[in-house]
Scaffold this motif. Structure first.
Motif, short mmCIF file in Angstrom:
data_model
loop_
_atom_site.label_atom_id
_atom_site.label_comp_id
_atom_site.label_asym_id
_atom_site.label_seq_id
_atom_site.Cartn_x
_atom_site.Cartn_y
_atom_site.Cartn_z
N PRO A 2 0.83 -1.22 0.00
CA PRO A 2 0.00 0.00 0.00
C PRO A 2 0.86 1.26 0.00
O PRO A 2 1.77 1.41 0.82
CB PRO A 2 -0.80 -0.12 1.30
N TYR A 3 0.56 2.17 -0.91
CA TYR A 3 1.29 3.44 -0.98
C TYR A 3 0.96 4.31 0.24
O TYR A 3 1.77 5.13 0.68
CB TYR A 3 0.93 4.17 -2.27
N LEU A 4 -0.26 4.13 0.79
CA LEU A 4 -0.66 4.92 1.96
C LEU A 4 0.19 4.62 3.19
O LEU A 4 0.21 5.41 4.13
CB LEU A 4 -2.14 4.68 2.28
N ALA A 5 0.87 3.46 3.20
CA ALA A 5 1.73 3.13 4.33
C ALA A 5 2.89 4.12 4.45
O ALA A 5 3.50 4.25 5.53
CB ALA A 5 2.25 1.71 4.20
N ARG A 6 3.21 4.84 3.38
CA ARG A 6 4.27 5.85 3.41
C ARG A 6 3.79 7.17 4.02
O ARG A 6 4.58 8.10 4.21
CB ARG A 6 4.78 6.11 1.98
N ARG A 7 2.48 7.25 4.32
CA ARG A 7 1.85 8.42 4.91
C ARG A 7 2.13 9.71 4.11
O ARG A 7 2.66 10.69 4.64
CB ARG A 7 2.29 8.60 6.36
N PRO A 8 1.77 9.73 2.83
CA PRO A 8 2.00 10.94 2.02
C PRO A 8 0.99 12.03 2.39
O PRO A 8 -0.11 11.75 2.88
CB PRO A 8 1.78 10.44 0.59
N LYS A 9 1.34 13.29 2.13
CA LYS A 9 0.41 14.40 2.31
C LYS A 9 -0.45 14.52 1.06
O LYS A 9 0.06 14.71 -0.04
CB LYS A 9 1.17 15.70 2.56
N LEU A 10 -1.76 14.40 1.27
CA LEU A 10 -2.68 14.32 0.13
C LEU A 10 -3.63 15.51 0.09
O LEU A 10 -3.82 16.22 1.10
CB LEU A 10 -3.49 13.02 0.20
#
Length: 543
Positions: free
Chosen positions: A51-59
């Motif tokens: 999951p890309y969200l595991a990198r905790r990006p600012k969206l």
């Protein structure tokens, strides 16, 4: 040839297999097998999709509107909502005003483009953005104008010229006033070799180093688009409100919701109208998920009991040769009330989930009237000739009790029905005279219809017996009545039809009391010359 018992056992067996298969399919939907190499090898496991969200990006969340179904740049689009520092864990609901282009006001379509992208970067400049498209308009026939039939007064006093032209049952453009968004927030690691097909079409994957990641899964909850939220788009409308709501969603619920949306879409492809599909949506959206699972099982049992009730009722009346102990007036009334209810539900454009069983029941009741009146139809060329059979002394005695009961009921029933019809004509608005007539009949059926079940109770009381009733079919119908009590709170239906479900419960309890009061004498010979205690004689074998 299968006997009745073996046929019933076969049906029950098929039903059990169907329920077991449904449970297995549902388990396969809500449970997804994770990548087995993820736990052993850690973040560098080959064949896994992370999951890309595991990198905790600012969206950032951006919602645009346009009249085109495809956009390649930022021209000819309007930004209606921009959520900076978008937190996928926090739910929100915001209402914005959307400008309606002239093309949309002329029965055109307006689309919403929802982008989830990195904060501070325009969507079309972000290579890791995800987006999804949803129409904000749909086509549907507007609800007919209701008027007072005596004065001609409209419900709104001011009838626009556009509404008069729409009275020709032509579909017009309606505005979807709600847009419900979800993002799958589970940090789930998929097995790249066995990605679920339902989720796969919503996934966008990117290569980051040696590992493959899937970008945030953005989902539009189409089940939340209800008919009650639709608004007719007039040519004078320049702005319309749009409520954008967001909530996170788990992987299991996401897969389940995708399957339900596909099922609703399939119903529409098979000819279900927008209103019919809306009734199905209401079951999913307005119901707790655990209660929804219970509803699936209840609906399955309702289908089984419906089949068994129809089968046993038809079997009982097919063998019926005598009307001793049976109220002919009650049979006629049930036929009349069932047909009226069916026409009422048809006029109200009720869900097919309610309409189809009512139609089947009306056909069966018409056939039962033919049996009760001993009616035969003979054709003389193209002209039918109807003949009625004769009653024996015992049947005539039953008919006397039946007529006596109806005489007392008529003193109460007819004035109430006529008074109710007159009151509704003066105070209630209807689409047409036919609509008033059907509503008057059905209000009489729902409000006082249970009184017409009293002749059968009166006949039972006079004969001190209930052995002549089709108890097996009656029991299945009673089970379905209690199941209908549950569906009365789930499926949208007219209030009078909902109250009638509870009225039938009371009648069933009275019949049960009579069954206890007048136990069946199994040694007594019935109208077929048979006794319950007699064993059927076997035919001697020929040598």
């Amino acid at each position: 040839m299968l006997s009745r018992s073996s046929f019933t056992s076969l049906v029950v067996g098929v039903f059990a297999v169907y329920v077991a298969h449904t449970c297995w399919v549902m388990y396969g939907i809500v449970y997804t097998r994770p990548c087995p190499a993820a736990a052993a090898a850690g973040g560098g496991a080959a064949g896994c999709v992370w999951p890309y969200l595991a990198r905790r990006p600012k969206l950032q969340l951006s919602v645009y509107t346009t009249t085109r179904s495809n956009i390649g740049a930022e021209s000819n689009i309007d930004l209606v909502l921009n959520v900076e520092d978008f937190d996928i864990e926090s739910k929100f609901e915001r209402t914005v005003n959307v400008s309606v282009p002239k093309k949309t006001r002329n029965n055109g379509t307006l689309y919403a483009y929802i982008f989830l992208h990195h904060a501070g970067i325009l969507p079309w400049h972000d290579g890791k953005q995800v987006h999804i498209v949803s129409p904000l308009t749909t086509y549907m026939v507007p609800k007919p104008e209701e008027i007072n039939l005596l004065t001609g007064e409209s419900a709104t006093q001011q009838i626009e010229a556009e509404k008069q032209t729409n009275a020709l049952d032509e579909p017009v453009s309606h505005w979807r006033s709600r847009l419900t968004l979800n993002v799958m927030v589970d940090d789930f690691v998929f097995d790249g070799s066995s990605l679920p097909a339902d989720v796969h079409r919503y996934m966008k994957m990117v290569q980051l180093g040696k590992t493959v990641h899937y970008l945030p899964i953005l989902f539009i909850d189409q089940l939340s688009n209800r008919v009650k939220d639709l608004m007719v788009i007039n040519r004078s409308t320049t702005e319309l409100p749009l409520t954008v709501s967001y909530d996170k969603i788990s992987l299991g619920k996401l897969r389940f919701w995708i399957h339900m949306q596909d099922a609703v879409y399939s119903l529409q492809q098979f000819g279900f109208s927008e209103k019919d599909a809306d009734e199905v949506k209401g079951i999913f959206v307005d119901t707790n998920l655990y209660f929804l699972a219970l509803t699936f099982f209840v609906a399955a049992f309702h289908l089984l009991f419906d089949f068994l009730a129809f089968k046993n009722d038809i079997s009982f009346w097919k063998k019926k040769r005598s009307m001793i102990g049976m109220s002919t007036k009650a049979v006629l009334w049930r036929c009349f009330s069932t047909v009226v209810i069916f026409l009422f539900l048809l006029d109200e454009q009720t869900s097919l989930l309610v309409l189809i069983p009512a139609g089947i029941g009306a056909v069966i009741e018409l056939w039962k009237v033919k049996k009760a009146l001993k009616m035969t139809i003979k054709w003389q060329g193209l002209r039918p000739k109807i003949q009625f059979g004769t009653y024996n002394d015992s049947e005539k005695k039953t008919e006397e009790y039946d007529t006596q009961a109806m005489k007392y009921l008529s003193y109460l029933l007819y004035p109430l029905c006529i008074g109710g019809a007159g009151y509704s004509l003066l105070n209630v608005k209807y689409k047409s005279w036919y609509s008033w007539l059907i509503n008057s009949f059905v209000n009489g059926v729902y409000a006082f219809g249970f009184l017409f079940m009293l002749p059968q109770l009166f006949v039972n009381y006079k004969m001190k017996s209930v052995a002549h009733l089709p108890w097996k079919a009656f029991t299945y119908k009673a089970f379905n009545t209690f199941i209908d009590d549950i569906f009365a709170f789930i499926i949208t239906m007219p209030t009078s039809h909902r109250l009638a479900c509870f009225r039938d419960d009371v009648v069933f309890l009275v019949y049960l009391y009579q069954r206890w009061l007048y136990p069946v004498d199994k040694s007594r010979v019935n109208e077929y010359g048979e006794s319950y205690e007699e064993k059927p004689k076997k035919k001697a074998h020929r040598e």
